[in-house]
Design an enzyme around this catalytic site. Structure first.
Site, PDB file in Angstrom:
ATOM      1  N   HIS A   1      38.146  49.858  55.703  1.00  0.00           N
ATOM      2  CA  HIS A   1      38.392  51.108  54.994  1.00  0.00           C
ATOM      3  C   HIS A   1      37.191  51.478  54.130  1.00  0.00           C
ATOM      4  CE1 HIS A   1      40.564  53.388  51.576  1.00  0.00           C
ATOM      5  NE2 HIS A   1      40.174  54.234  52.519  1.00  0.00           N
TER       6      HIS A   1
ATOM      7  N   ASN B   1      44.084  52.076  46.758  1.00  0.00           N
ATOM      8  CA  ASN B   1      45.125  53.105  46.734  1.00  0.00           C
ATOM      9  C   ASN B   1      46.429  52.617  46.109  1.00  0.00           C
ATOM     10  OD1 ASN B   1      43.876  55.456  47.696  1.00  0.00           O
ATOM     11  ND2 ASN B   1      43.884  54.650  49.769  1.00  0.00           N
TER      12      ASN B   1
ATOM     13  N   SER C   1      43.579  54.482  55.181  1.00  0.00           N
ATOM     14  CA  SER C   1      43.641  54.192  53.746  1.00  0.00           C
ATOM     15  C   SER C   1      45.024  53.742  53.320  1.00  0.00           C
ATOM     16  CB  SER C   1      43.236  55.434  52.943  1.00  0.00           C
ATOM     17  OG  SER C   1      44.016  56.554  53.331  1.00  0.00           O
TER      18      SER C   1
ATOM     19  N   GLU D   1      37.034  48.083  52.095  1.00  0.00           N
ATOM     20  CA  GLU D   1      38.152  47.145  52.078  1.00  0.00           C
ATOM     21  C   GLU D   1      38.328  46.602  53.490  1.00  0.00           C
ATOM     22  OE1 GLU D   1      41.217  48.785  48.698  1.00  0.00           O
ATOM     23  OE2 GLU D   1      41.176  49.852  50.614  1.00  0.00           O
TER      24      GLU D   1
END
Length: 292
Positions: free
Chosen positions: A141, A191, A120, A153
């Protein structure tokens, strides 16, 4: 078609087991690797429980549930990955640990379509540097819980080939996920936006500005969020939050990414959130995920 019929999953924790479940539901055969037996047992119990719940709710027939479980195997030997078409790694957020695994996978699986990391926050190029074939290393991800969340992702590193990128996108589609593509920077899309928000909430709590309950209620009722930031941090795992924050701060040196001191204190004390039974909140033992 993705060309992936048999998937290797490195890591039988909450994320790895969720990835395996989603792949098996999509009709793929899956091999889950862990070096120790205890996490394998937890992974199998968690998957059996999840499939049993789906059957009891009428989302799967008894036969579908049985077939799905039979498509998954658990192993303590990476040699059992022989013949897998692709691999997704889902272990701790530690660049050296991931790199070491990728070095072994690279040597063991010369014909694998891709070697993917579920990281991540760690740059994919840093992981790919451990291999002799960085062209087939990519980030895929997933989001937690994997069987429920539709987003993945896809992260292309400097050396990732067009063929690997296409195969990863097709693989995500096969699993019923919606892929978004992002540059290879720590944190990727979600993130990069989410972590500063969560760290700000942790600092607010640390400074005594408001209680955890009021911070969370403020964001749920004031912004329509389904979960408050401190609840979300507990759900993600405070150890994971700390590792992501460290990785982002190392890459960008921006203070809004830096983990607040209280986060480190909780982590070193073993208070990781829901999976350990205590974080910013306390959780009854029955609610602690067995495979976390």
């Amino acid at each position: 078609m993705s060309g992936i019929e048999t998937l290797g999953v490195v890591g039988g924790g909450f994320m790895g087991t969720g990835i395996a479940e989603s792949a098996a539901r999509a009709g793929l055969s899956v091999v889950i690797y862990e070096p120790e037996q205890a996490p394998l047992d937890r992974s199998q119990a968690s998957l059996e429980k999840s499939i049993g719940r789906a059957v009891s709710r009428g989302k799967l027939s008894d036969q579908e549930g049985s077939d799905m479980l039979n498509r998954v195997a658990w192993t303590r030997s990476l040699d059992d990955f022989d013949g897998v078409d692709g691999v997704v790694e889902a272990i701790i957020e530690d660049a050296k640990a991931k790199g070491s695994i990728f070095k072994k996978l690279d040597a063991l699986l010369p014909d694998a379509t891709f070697l993917a990391s579920n990281t991540s926050s760690i740059p994919i190029a840093e992981i790919a540097a451990w291999t002799q074939r960085p062209d087939r290393v990519i980030g895929i991800h997933f989001f937690s819980p994997v069987p429920v969340m539709s987003l993945v992702e896809i992260v292309r590193a400097i050396d990732t080939s067009d063929e690997t990128l296409a195969a990863a996108g097709a693989f995500a589609a096969t699993m019923g996920k919606h892929p978004v593509h992002t540059a290879d920077r720590a944190g990727f899309i979600v993130n990069m936006l989410l972590v500063p928000y969560l760290m700000s909430a942790i600092r607010m709590y640390e400074d005594g500005f408001a209680t955890a309950e009021d911070i969370d209620e403020g964001m749920k009722r004031g912004c329509g969020h389904p979960m408050g930031p401190l609840q979300l941090a507990d759900f993600i795992g405070l150890d994971v939050m700390y590792a992501i924050g460290e990785s982002l701060y190392e890459e960008f040196k921006r203070p809004d990414f830096a983990p607040p001191p209280i986060l480190k204190r909780l982590v070193v004390s073993g208070h990781f959130g829901r999976k350990s039974g205590r974080g910013f909140y306390e959780y009854p033992p029955a609610k602690v995920p067995a495979a976390a």
